[in-house]
Design an enzyme around this catalytic site. Structure first.
Site, PDB file in Angstrom:
ATOM      1  N   GLU A 219      24.881  28.819 -10.264  1.00  0.00           N
ATOM      2  CA  GLU A 219      26.194  29.274 -10.708  1.00  0.00           C
ATOM      3  C   GLU A 219      27.319  28.505 -10.032  1.00  0.00           C
ATOM      4  OE1 GLU A 219      25.662  33.882 -11.882  1.00  0.00           O
ATOM      5  OE2 GLU A 219      25.220  33.440  -9.803  1.00  0.00           O
TER       6      GLU A 219
ATOM      7  N   CYS B 299      34.003  27.056  -6.675  1.00  0.00           N
ATOM      8  CA  CYS B 299      32.925  27.353  -5.745  1.00  0.00           C
ATOM      9  C   CYS B 299      31.645  26.762  -6.345  1.00  0.00           C
ATOM     10  CB  CYS B 299      32.831  28.874  -5.600  1.00  0.00           C
ATOM     11  SG  CYS B 299      31.504  29.412  -4.540  1.00  0.00           S
TER      12      CYS B 299
ATOM     13  N   CYS C 187      17.834  29.539  -1.884  1.00  0.00           N
ATOM     14  CA  CYS C 187      18.169  29.118  -0.523  1.00  0.00           C
ATOM     15  C   CYS C 187      17.031  29.538   0.394  1.00  0.00           C
ATOM     16  CB  CYS C 187      19.468  29.762  -0.061  1.00  0.00           C
ATOM     17  SG  CYS C 187      19.953  29.228   1.600  1.00  0.00           S
TER      18      CYS C 187
ATOM     19  N   CYS D 211      19.294  34.836   4.440  1.00  0.00           N
ATOM     20  CA  CYS D 211      20.136  35.827   5.129  1.00  0.00           C
ATOM     21  C   CYS D 211      19.976  37.194   4.454  1.00  0.00           C
ATOM     22  CB  CYS D 211      21.598  35.405   5.085  1.00  0.00           C
ATOM     23  SG  CYS D 211      21.860  33.818   5.874  1.00  0.00           S
TER      24      CYS D 211
ATOM     25  N   CYS E 251      22.500  38.385   1.618  1.00  0.00           N
ATOM     26  CA  CYS E 251      22.844  37.423   0.558  1.00  0.00           C
ATOM     27  C   CYS E 251      21.837  37.485  -0.579  1.00  0.00           C
ATOM     28  CB  CYS E 251      22.886  36.021   1.143  1.00  0.00           C
ATOM     29  SG  CYS E 251      23.120  34.732  -0.085  1.00  0.00           S
TER      30      CYS E 251
ATOM     31  N   GLU F 174      22.207  26.272   0.810  1.00  0.00           N
ATOM     32  CA  GLU F 174      22.729  25.837   2.106  1.00  0.00           C
ATOM     33  C   GLU F 174      22.995  24.331   1.986  1.00  0.00           C
ATOM     34  OE1 GLU F 174      23.902  26.853   5.163  1.00  0.00           O
ATOM     35  OE2 GLU F 174      24.071  24.679   5.297  1.00  0.00           O
TER      36      GLU F 174
ATOM     37  N   LEU G 229      29.298  32.979  10.475  1.00  0.00           N
ATOM     38  CA  LEU G 229      28.926  33.492  11.797  1.00  0.00           C
ATOM     39  C   LEU G 229      28.225  34.856  11.693  1.00  0.00           C
ATOM     40  CD1 LEU G 229      29.371  31.997  14.433  1.00  0.00           C
ATOM     41  CD2 LEU G 229      31.358  33.439  14.842  1.00  0.00           C
ATOM     42  N   HIS G 230      28.947  35.838  11.197  1.00  0.00           N
ATOM     43  CA  HIS G 230      28.407  37.167  10.871  1.00  0.00           C
ATOM     44  C   HIS G 230      27.919  38.032  12.020  1.00  0.00           C
ATOM     45  CE1 HIS G 230      28.807  35.645   6.904  1.00  0.00           C
ATOM     46  NE2 HIS G 230      27.751  34.880   6.954  1.00  0.00           N
TER      47      HIS G 230
ATOM     48  N   CYS H  27      31.364  36.288  -3.540  1.00  0.00           N
ATOM     49  CA  CYS H  27      30.472  35.692  -2.543  1.00  0.00           C
ATOM     50  C   CYS H  27      29.174  36.452  -2.433  1.00  0.00           C
ATOM     51  CB  CYS H  27      31.076  35.792  -1.157  1.00  0.00           C
ATOM     52  SG  CYS H  27      32.289  34.591  -0.849  1.00  0.00           S
TER      53      CYS H  27
HETATM   54  N1  SAH Z   1      24.809  28.719   2.628  1.00  0.00           N
HETATM   55  C1  SAH Z   1      26.171  28.572   2.978  1.00  0.00           C
HETATM   56  C2  SAH Z   1      27.096  28.576   1.783  1.00  0.00           C
HETATM   57  C3  SAH Z   1      26.830  29.562   0.694  1.00  0.00           C
HETATM   58  S1  SAH Z   1      27.113  31.254   1.071  1.00  0.00           S
HETATM   59  C4  SAH Z   1      26.576  29.613   3.989  1.00  0.00           C
HETATM   60  O1  SAH Z   1      25.822  30.535   4.226  1.00  0.00           O
HETATM   61  O2  SAH Z   1      27.654  29.456   4.559  1.00  0.00           O
HETATM   62  C5  SAH Z   1      28.880  31.363   1.092  1.00  0.00           C
HETATM   63  C6  SAH Z   1      29.430  32.521   1.894  1.00  0.00           C
HETATM   64  O3  SAH Z   1      29.150  33.781   1.261  1.00  0.00           O
HETATM   65  C7  SAH Z   1      28.842  32.603   3.282  1.00  0.00           C
HETATM   66  O4  SAH Z   1      29.819  32.832   4.262  1.00  0.00           O
HETATM   67  C8  SAH Z   1      27.944  33.803   3.146  1.00  0.00           C
HETATM   68  O5  SAH Z   1      27.676  34.357   4.370  1.00  0.00           O
HETATM   69  C9  SAH Z   1      28.723  34.705   2.238  1.00  0.00           C
HETATM   70  N2  SAH Z   1      27.919  35.772   1.648  1.00  0.00           N
HETATM   71  C10 SAH Z   1      26.616  35.732   1.336  1.00  0.00           C
HETATM   72  N3  SAH Z   1      26.216  36.903   0.799  1.00  0.00           N
HETATM   73  C11 SAH Z   1      27.302  37.701   0.769  1.00  0.00           C
HETATM   74  C12 SAH Z   1      27.540  39.027   0.286  1.00  0.00           C
HETATM   75  N4  SAH Z   1      26.573  39.739  -0.276  1.00  0.00           N
HETATM   76  N5  SAH Z   1      28.783  39.522   0.401  1.00  0.00           N
HETATM   77  C13 SAH Z   1      29.775  38.778   0.938  1.00  0.00           C
HETATM   78  N6  SAH Z   1      29.625  37.528   1.385  1.00  0.00           N
HETATM   79  C14 SAH Z   1      28.401  36.981   1.302  1.00  0.00           C
HETATM   80 FE1  SF4 Z   2      21.573  30.768   2.127  1.00  0.00          FE
HETATM   81 FE2  SF4 Z   2      24.166  30.966   2.715  1.00  0.00          FE
HETATM   82 FE3  SF4 Z   2      22.911  32.927   1.364  1.00  0.00          FE
HETATM   83 FE4  SF4 Z   2      22.373  32.547   3.946  1.00  0.00          FE
HETATM   84  S1  SF4 Z   2      24.350  33.169   3.068  1.00  0.00           S
HETATM   85  S2  SF4 Z   2      20.866  32.864   2.309  1.00  0.00           S
HETATM   86  S3  SF4 Z   2      22.517  30.328   4.092  1.00  0.00           S
HETATM   87  S4  SF4 Z   2      23.259  30.857   0.656  1.00  0.00           S
END
Ligand code: SAH
Ligand code: SF4
Length: 382
Positions: free
Chosen positions: A92, A105, A112, A116, A119, A167, A221-222, A342
């Protein structure tokens, strides 16, 4: 004979391709402009190129976009496309219009491998890296579609964020020529400050990006400590926080901006307590790193088993960081009605990593430090 997809080349790559055809390198600049600035895919249209070159190109090259499976437009103007990348995989891209800019975006992988917990892409597992052409095709299509759709002659997309699926720093070889194409004045001409790579923290590749193609950097960071981050972002076990922050510090020497953006997804009862904010302040102070925080409201999906932090808690967290002198913003969610926010990007991925299974196992052993031992002051809040 298979032909070359010219979307796979940055200008340097296209010049090398022209040389192979027995053409002068500068022809590549003309060709590059036709493709990226004018959105042309038919060589016959490129009338200022010599007919002999157009014929050679017709036999050896193509400009191949990605088939669009669906397009959804949100009430707020956000548009999400689902692109077919073959073999049952889809990725997407999302366009987010704002008053002073238009942001695209972009996805870097089908799925990926980082996995995480919060995500949706991570829960899908990993299928494969996108090629440079597949990354660039998202921008190529969106820019030229939007010009027609919005009846604009000039550029519509002013910013690109590599925050879609995947990623980006685990697909480095394909990423860099794609970034170069975004930056090239003969293509999209975006400034380095307006192209952002977002990473979960692939330390060695942060250094390489700084050397090869410095653009704005966002780091997901998270969590303020390794125990919690190990759980939320499994890559932390390989590259723990201090190593990550040291890499950020080194990156700043090359970066087009004088700060790193830290993204922090606010998860109810997991990483959103005042204690976490205090730990964050200490962490960035001890590393002396110039940074901004972007707090992201979590976009929930059922399989995560996680919830969005209530807004007052997000604001209280932001206040603690701000009061410690850290510039902090709370991200607005956009495109909610079309699941374009996101972490909601899921595409359709042929999981080759059994991620769903692994995730289910992880959830049973997951630690919630904030839940297990709530600090007295925070217990009241719930
Ligand atoms: N893999 C990279 C880029 C893609 S994710 C990364 O992790 O940075 C882009 C952003 O969306 C990241 O900051 C990720 O932590 C955030 N993200 C992922 N899942 C999310 C969710 N369910 N709600 C809000 N933000 C989320
Ligand atoms: Fe991959 Fe970024 Fe999603 Fe983590 S937040 S699973 S690194 S896309």
């Amino acid at each position: 004979m298979t032909t070359a997809n010219l979307l796979d080349f940055d200008l340097e790559g296209l010049a090398a391709f022209c040389e192979k055809l027995g053409e002068k390198r500068f022809r590549a600049t003309q060709l590059f402009r036709w493709i990226h600035q004018r959105g042309a895919s038919d060589f016959a249209q490129m009338t200022d190129l010599a007919k002999s070159l157009r014929e050679k190109l017709a036999g050896s090259a193509r400009v191949e976009a990605l088939p669009v499976l669906t397009q959804q437009e949100s009430a707020d103007g956000t548009i999400k496309w689902l692109f077919d990348v073959g073999d049952g995989n889809a990725v997407e891209a999302v366009f987010i219009p704002e008053d002073d800019r238009g942001t695209l975006c972009v996805s870097s992988q089908a799925g990926c491998a980082v996995g995480c917990r919060f995500c949706s892409t991570g829960h899908q597992g990993f299928s494969r890296n996108l090629s440079t052409g597949e990354i660039v095709a998202q921008l190529w299509f969106a820019e030229h579609f939007l010009r027609k759709h919005l009846k604009r002659d000039e550029r519509v997309i002013s910013n690109v964020v590599m925050m879609g699926m995947g990623e980006p720093l685990q697909n480095y070889a394909a990423l860099v020529p794609a970034l170069r194409t975004m930056l090239d004045d003969n293509a999209y001409g975006l400034s380095r400050r307006r192209v952002t790579v977002s990473t979960s923290g692939v330390v060695p590749m942060i250094d390489r990006l700084g050397a090869d193609c410095p653009v704005a950097l966002a780091v997901s960071l998270h969590a303020p400590n390794d125990a919690l981050r190990d759980d939320l972002v499994p890559l932390n076990r390989k590259y723990p926080l201090v190593e990550l922050l040291e890499a950020c510090q080194r990156y700043l020497a090359h970066a087009p901006r004088d700060f790193i953006t830290f993204e922090y997804c606010m998860l109810d009862g997991v990483n959103d307590q005042p204690e976490h904010a205090r730990q964050l302040v200490e962490l960035v102070r001890s590393q002396g790193i110039s940074c901004k925080f972007n707090l992201i409201p979590f976009n929930p999906f059922p399989a995560s088993g996680l919830l969005r932090s209530p807004q007052p808690r997000v604001l209280a967290f932001a206040k603690l960081l701000s009061e410690a002198g850290i510039v902090t913003t709370v991200r607005k969610t956009r495109g909610d009605d079309i699941d374009a926010a996101c972490g909601q990007l899921a595409g359709d991925v042929r999981d080759r990593t059994n991620a769903a299974q692994r995730m289910a196992q992880r959830r049973t052993v997951v630690l919630h430090p904030a839940r297990k031992k709530p600090a007295p002051s925070t217990a009241q809040e719930r």
